[in-house]
Design a protein around this motif. Structure first.
Motif, PDB file in Angstrom:
ATOM      1  N   THR A 229       0.802  -1.222   0.000  1.00 33.18           N
ATOM      2  CA  THR A 229       0.000   0.000   0.000  1.00 33.18           C
ATOM      3  C   THR A 229       0.829   1.263   0.000  1.00 33.18           C
ATOM      4  N   GLY A 230       2.004   1.247   0.610  1.00 24.64           N
ATOM      5  CA  GLY A 230       2.839   2.442   0.643  1.00 24.64           C
ATOM      6  C   GLY A 230       2.598   3.333   1.835  1.00 24.64           C
ATOM      7  N   LEU A 231       1.631   3.016   2.685  1.00 26.27           N
ATOM      8  CA  LEU A 231       1.393   3.731   3.936  1.00 26.27           C
ATOM      9  C   LEU A 231       1.050   2.709   5.014  1.00 26.27           C
ATOM     10  N   ILE A 232       1.632   2.878   6.180  1.00 28.58           N
ATOM     11  CA  ILE A 232       1.379   1.961   7.288  1.00 28.58           C
ATOM     12  C   ILE A 232       0.052   2.338   7.937  1.00 28.58           C
ATOM     13  N   THR A 233      -0.792   1.380   8.184  1.00 27.95           N
ATOM     14  CA  THR A 233      -2.109   1.654   8.752  1.00 27.95           C
ATOM     15  C   THR A 233      -1.993   2.108  10.205  1.00 27.95           C
ATOM     16  N   THR A 234      -3.043   2.755  10.680  1.00 26.80           N
ATOM     17  CA  THR A 234      -3.064   3.223  12.068  1.00 26.80           C
ATOM     18  C   THR A 234      -2.924   2.062  13.037  1.00 26.80           C
ATOM     19  N   LYS A 235      -3.615   0.977  12.757  1.00 27.07           N
ATOM     20  CA  LYS A 235      -3.555  -0.185  13.644  1.00 27.07           C
ATOM     21  C   LYS A 235      -2.154  -0.766  13.680  1.00 27.07           C
ATOM     22  N   ALA A 236      -1.517  -0.862  12.519  1.00 25.87           N
ATOM     23  CA  ALA A 236      -0.157  -1.410  12.481  1.00 25.87           C
ATOM     24  C   ALA A 236       0.818  -0.486  13.199  1.00 25.87           C
ATOM     25  N   LEU A 237       0.673   0.820  13.016  1.00 23.50           N
ATOM     26  CA  LEU A 237       1.549   1.764  13.716  1.00 23.50           C
ATOM     27  C   LEU A 237       1.415   1.630  15.225  1.00 23.50           C
ATOM     28  N   GLU A 238       0.185   1.484  15.664  1.00 20.39           N
ATOM     29  CA  GLU A 238      -0.057   1.338  17.091  1.00 20.39           C
ATOM     30  C   GLU A 238       0.633   0.087  17.625  1.00 20.39           C
ATOM     31  N   SER A 239       0.610  -0.970  16.830  1.00 21.21           N
ATOM     32  CA  SER A 239       1.252  -2.218  17.247  1.00 21.21           C
ATOM     33  C   SER A 239       2.768  -2.097  17.194  1.00 21.21           C
ATOM     34  N   TYR A 240       3.298  -1.536  16.100  1.00 16.88           N
ATOM     35  CA  TYR A 240       4.745  -1.448  15.928  1.00 16.88           C
ATOM     36  C   TYR A 240       5.405  -0.546  16.971  1.00 16.88           C
ATOM     37  N   THR A 241       4.694   0.506  17.402  1.00 15.85           N
ATOM     38  CA  THR A 241       5.307   1.468  18.318  1.00 15.85           C
ATOM     39  C   THR A 241       4.918   1.234  19.770  1.00 15.85           C
ATOM     40  N   SER A 242       4.235   0.138  20.051  1.00 17.25           N
ATOM     41  CA  SER A 242       3.951  -0.202  21.448  1.00 17.25           C
ATOM     42  C   SER A 242       5.261  -0.539  22.154  1.00 17.25           C
ATOM     43  N   SER A 243       5.210  -0.715  23.438  1.00 15.48           N
ATOM     44  CA  SER A 243       6.440  -0.933  24.207  1.00 15.48           C
ATOM     45  C   SER A 243       7.212  -2.154  23.736  1.00 15.48           C
ATOM     46  N   ALA A 244       6.499  -3.177  23.268  1.00 20.65           N
ATOM     47  CA  ALA A 244       7.163  -4.392  22.781  1.00 20.65           C
ATOM     48  C   ALA A 244       7.064  -4.515  21.268  1.00 20.65           C
ATOM     49  N   GLY A 245       6.662  -3.453  20.592  1.00 25.33           N
ATOM     50  CA  GLY A 245       6.463  -3.502  19.153  1.00 25.33           C
ATOM     51  C   GLY A 245       7.767  -3.518  18.382  1.00 25.33           C
ATOM     52  N   LEU A 246       7.663  -3.845  17.095  1.00 28.12           N
ATOM     53  CA  LEU A 246       8.823  -3.995  16.230  1.00 28.12           C
ATOM     54  C   LEU A 246       9.646  -2.715  16.150  1.00 28.12           C
ATOM     55  N   ALA A 327      -4.652  10.628   0.924  1.00 30.23           N
ATOM     56  CA  ALA A 327      -4.704   9.945   2.215  1.00 30.23           C
ATOM     57  C   ALA A 327      -4.908  10.913   3.381  1.00 30.23           C
ATOM     58  N   ILE A 328      -5.001  12.190   3.107  1.00 33.13           N
ATOM     59  CA  ILE A 328      -5.072  13.194   4.179  1.00 33.13           C
ATOM     60  C   ILE A 328      -6.520  13.583   4.442  1.00 33.13           C
ATOM     61  N   ASP A 329      -6.881  13.585   5.708  1.00 32.10           N
ATOM     62  CA  ASP A 329      -8.170  14.114   6.146  1.00 32.10           C
ATOM     63  C   ASP A 329      -7.924  15.534   6.669  1.00 32.10           C
ATOM     64  N   ALA A 580      -1.119   9.429  -7.237  1.00 31.76           N
ATOM     65  CA  ALA A 580      -0.402   9.420  -5.953  1.00 31.76           C
ATOM     66  C   ALA A 580      -0.480   8.052  -5.267  1.00 31.76           C
ATOM     67  N   PRO A 581      -1.672   7.450  -5.110  1.00 28.00           N
ATOM     68  CA  PRO A 581      -1.701   6.097  -4.520  1.00 28.00           C
ATOM     69  C   PRO A 581      -0.964   5.065  -5.367  1.00 28.00           C
ATOM     70  N   ALA A 582      -1.018   5.237  -6.704  1.00 28.52           N
ATOM     71  CA  ALA A 582      -0.324   4.283  -7.573  1.00 28.52           C
ATOM     72  C   ALA A 582       1.185   4.353  -7.358  1.00 28.52           C
ATOM     73  N   ARG A 583       1.729   5.555  -7.167  1.00 30.49           N
ATOM     74  CA  ARG A 583       3.162   5.691  -6.915  1.00 30.49           C
ATOM     75  C   ARG A 583       3.543   5.061  -5.579  1.00 30.49           C
ATOM     76  N   LEU A 584       2.753   5.273  -4.542  1.00 30.31           N
ATOM     77  CA  LEU A 584       3.039   4.672  -3.238  1.00 30.31           C
ATOM     78  C   LEU A 584       2.989   3.147  -3.321  1.00 30.31           C
ATOM     79  N   GLU A 585       2.006   2.627  -4.046  1.00 33.15           N
ATOM     80  CA  GLU A 585       1.899   1.182  -4.187  1.00 33.15           C
ATOM     81  C   GLU A 585       3.089   0.622  -4.952  1.00 33.15           C
ATOM     82  N   LEU A 586       3.535   1.337  -5.985  1.00 33.61           N
ATOM     83  CA  LEU A 586       4.694   0.888  -6.757  1.00 33.61           C
ATOM     84  C   LEU A 586       5.929   0.803  -5.868  1.00 33.61           C
ATOM     85  N   LEU A 587       6.180   1.839  -5.068  1.00 29.74           N
ATOM     86  CA  LEU A 587       7.342   1.840  -4.189  1.00 29.74           C
ATOM     87  C   LEU A 587       7.258   0.705  -3.172  1.00 29.74           C
ATOM     88  N   ALA A 588       6.061   0.464  -2.654  1.00 30.58           N
ATOM     89  CA  ALA A 588       5.898  -0.617  -1.675  1.00 30.58           C
ATOM     90  C   ALA A 588       6.194  -1.977  -2.302  1.00 30.58           C
TER      91      ALA A 588
END
Length: 771
Positions: A229-246, A327-329, A580-588
């Protein structure tokens, strides 16, 4: 192989330490030989006893055979590891404390036995000698026996036991007359008079002589698992940056590692910032920690897209995100209003204006800086450059996937502003026996070559799950550095090690490992800048390597899709919503971590290509034939359908298959989202009647066709217009002629019968009488 014999390296051991004969080991070695070789050896031995003169006794132990010592290396075997207990360094007069670990990986218990400890007869003075000692051939010599220690008890199936062994300094047999450097030790486990397994390790003999330390620079990548996708989801970020996250674990390793350089994926920074006020608190705190780290930092490609793969797939410059706007609100980027204190009333004129700091400090912040004229309550949507901004130590370093850089790739890197390329040992050729500096001159720019052997040992130590495994690998890395330092003491060198790009979850000993190595007299922690400033090695040349052709072909398909998508997007009211989403997907999809998952990557690429094909064929011609055209000039209505969520503007081009029809000018049509639009196309009949196929093609305003032509079958009957007029004229004349004829006939009949004149007609006047 080990180095040649040199009395300065290893003097003869005392007789008491060398008279032990190991019949079990000899028996095991002979048992492993093929029968023909056993017969030959026996014959030669007998001949030597019969014909050789009698020799005096030599106080030298029979060398052990590594083949005889190692039963198997399979997962269900007995394994032995041996390593220095405290530090890899040993000085004159010091005892040698060792930890021997016996792993019983079999399904049966192994009985009480003994552990024999050996010292390599010769110093390990080259990298090849060290590798041969640690990974021996079948008939390798295990050295001179130092001592034998019984095991404490039976080792159950699947269990391990540690044995602490201290070799007295006198038994080690090394003095200050021996040259400093790496030494080999071996531990052989024997039970039931059978050699069960042998383990090998190293230590460094250091007698205080002048040492030229080796600079050790290291790079730790901070990345996330591959996605599409080229952008990390909110749920994944929350998991990755938790105290024991990746991400938290990776940052912990980097911050604790002495002078380690961080190579970070900019996707992580952008994914947190793009969420605005909705970003998880743990992610914002993680970004704050990164901003406060003292490490040198440089960026990887966005989504860690492989820069070598891009170049070999045909990119002339390296790709980067074009926009994050889809992707911006905007509601998440409202400048907060200052909260008034309880005892004051906040007037509108009292609201402070947010201005940029006047300090020259460039420490990055989790959120992009605001423009100086923005006030509370206003919405400020950040640009792509603001979301990606960071105070990098350097932004001119490229790190392609290991060992897959071609010569032409360097031109693409240079054209993209990357003047330094990190290479693996596979991408260079060494013409000297001495280990060179990490810096090398490339055909375009500078290269930093990662020492793959040293990196492997340090990675293994960082990922070790037990203390004995960690000590063994640290000792190997320390021995490598000692060899480099001793092999050419007049030349100070800096080496580079890199850690795994695949985000290992078990690498929890990075800081501990680097600290242990940097504490040795022959190794110093070095910054990335010192590696860049070191003198480029003159004995190293670039050796190009190409990526697998199938992988390159799929990547080329993605780049070609990128160009087609850019052309297609010109019909859209807002092209960025597609490009823009197509470029992010390509890079991913070009992420280096996909390299180890070839099948999964191919599936993702094909799915992405199929989805973009459907997107670029979402505007279609829905009119189908056959259609009958009667007359020389008509307007043909053709229906166009737009299945997209935004309006499109297309040009319609119609080409007849023959000259029976002449089509009017090309039409430009705007079609609203998720709707159909009918367009009228003027047609003129040219010659005769017959069938015509109209090929209707949709184009962008730049003239790029959108999909294949849509055929519409048309039946032309141009002469029906004259025939119809003639028939109509005949009918009209016949109708009026029939009416006239009927009136004439009726009048004649009325006169003949003397009947009164029909109603509405006056009789003729009567004749006056004659007077």
């Amino acid at each position: 192989m080990v180095a040649e014999s040199d009395s300065a390296h290893r003097p003869a051991l005392p007789a008491a330490a060398c008279t032990t004969v190991r019949p079990a080991l000899r028996t095991q070695r002979h048992r492993r030989l093929l029968p023909i070789w056993a017969l030959l050896v026996g014959f030669l031995t007998l001949a030597s006893l019969v014909f050789a003169p009698e020799l005096p006794f030599t106080a030298r132990a029979e060398p052990a055979s590594s083949t005889a010592a190692i039963a198997t290396t399979a997962a269900d075997s007995v394994e032995v590891t041996v390593s220095p207990t405290v530090t890899p360094e040993l000085s004159p007069g010091q005892d040698l404390p060792l930890t021997v670990t016996i792993h019983n990986n079999t399904a049966a218990a192994i009985p009480i036995g003994r552990v024999d400890v050996y010292l390599a007869q010769l110093a390990l003075t080259t990298r090849a000698a060290l590798d041969s000692w640690l990974r021996p051939d079948a008939d390798a010599n295990s050295g001179d026996q130092l001592m034998s220690v019984p095991t404490a008890g039976i080792i159950p199936a699947g269990a391990s036991t540690n044995i602490a062994i201290t070799v007295p300094a006198g038994s080690v047999g090394l003095t200050d007359q021996n040259a400093w450097g790496a030494r080999g030790i071996a531990a052989i486990y024997i039970a039931d008079d059978e050699v069960q397994a042998e383990g090998r390790g190293t230590f460094v003999w250091s007698q205080g002589s002048a040492i030229t330390p080796v600079g050790l620079a290291s790079i730790l990548p901070i990345t996330t698992p591959e996605d599409a996708t080229g952008l990390i989801t909110t749920k994944a970020l929350e998991s990755y940056t938790s105290s024991a996250g990746l991400l938290s674990r990776q940052l912990d390793m980097a911050i604790d590692a002495p002078t380690a350089t961080i190579a970070i994926d900019p996707q992580i920074i952008a994914s947190i910032r793009v969420l605005g006020s909705a970003a998880p608190a743990s992610a914002v705190a993680w970004l704050d920690r990164l901003a406060g780290a003292s490490n040198d930092i440089f960026p990887l490609g966005y989504a860690d897209a492989d820069i070598a793969l891009q170049a070999q797939a045909g990119a002339t410059t390296l790709l980067a995100p074009t926009s994050f706007e889809p992707a911006i609100d905007p509601s998440l980027f409202v400048v907060p209003t200052a909260t008034p204190s309880p005892d004051t009333t906040l007037n509108p004129s009292d609201v402070p204006t947010i201005t940029p700091p006047t300090s020259t400090e460039t420490t990055p912040s989790p959120t992009p800086p605001l423009p100086p004229t923005v006030g509370p309550g206003e919405t400020v949507v950040p640009t792509a450059s603001e979301l990606l901004a960071w105070n990098y130590t350097s932004s001119t370093i490229g790190w392609p996937a290991s060992g897959q850089v071609a010569r032409t790739d360097l031109d693409v890197f240079a054209a993209s502003g990357l003047t330094t390329t990190i290479l693996s040992s596979d991408n260079v050729q060494q013409s000297d026996v001495f280990t060179p500096n990490t810096a090398v001159s490339l055909p375009r720019g500078l290269g930093l070559v990662s020492d793959s052997t040293l990196s492997a040992a340090i990675r293994a130590a960082a990922e070790a799950t037990t203390e004995d495994a960690w000590r063994k690998n640290v000792a190997e890395a320390a021995s490598l550095l000692a060899i480099v330092s001793a092999e050419n003491p007049n030349a100070a060198r800096t080496l580079l090690v890199t850690f795994d790009r695949g985000s290992p979850t078990s690498a929890t000993r990075v800081g501990q490992t680097l600290a242990a190595l940097n504490s040795a007299p022959w190794s110093n922690a070095a910054s990335l800048q010192s590696a860049l400033d070191s003198t480029p090695a003159s004995t190293v040349s670039f050796h190009e390597k190409a990526i697998d052709s199938d992988r390159v072909a799929l990547a080329r398909s993605l780049l070609q899709r990128e160009g087609a998508m850019a052309e297609f997007a010109t019909i859209l009211a807002d092209p960025l919503l597609a490009t823009a989403p197509a470029r992010l997907e390509l890079l991913a999809l070009l992420d280096t971590t996909w390299t180890a998952q070839s099948s999964a990557w191919q599936e993702q690429v094909r799915a992405s290509l199929a989805a973009s094909f459907d997107l670029m064929h979402a505007v279609t011609v829905t009119t189908r034939g056959p259609i009958i055209v009667v007359g020389s000039k008509v307007d043909l209505r053709i229906t166009l359908n737009n299945a997209l969520d935004q309006a499109v503007t297309v040009r319609t081009d119609i080409v007849p298959s023959n000259g029976r029809l002449v089509v009017g000018e090309t039409l430009e049509t705007t079609i609203q989202p998720n709707s159909a639009q009918a367009v009228s196309v003027p047609l003129s009949a040219a010659v005769g009647n017959g069938d015509v196929v109209l090929r209707v093609t949709l184009f962008t305003l730049n003239g790029t066709p959108l999909g294949q032509p849509a055929p519409i079958e048309v039946s032309v009957r141009a002469d029906w217009e004259g025939v119809g007029a003639s028939i109509f004229a005949i009918l009209v004349v016949g109708f009026f002629g029939f009416g006239i004829w009927r009136n004439i006939v009726r009048r004649r009949r009325d006169r003949a019968s003397g009947a009164p004149v029909a109603s509405g007609q006056l009789p003729p006047p009567a004749a006056e009488p004659n007077v």
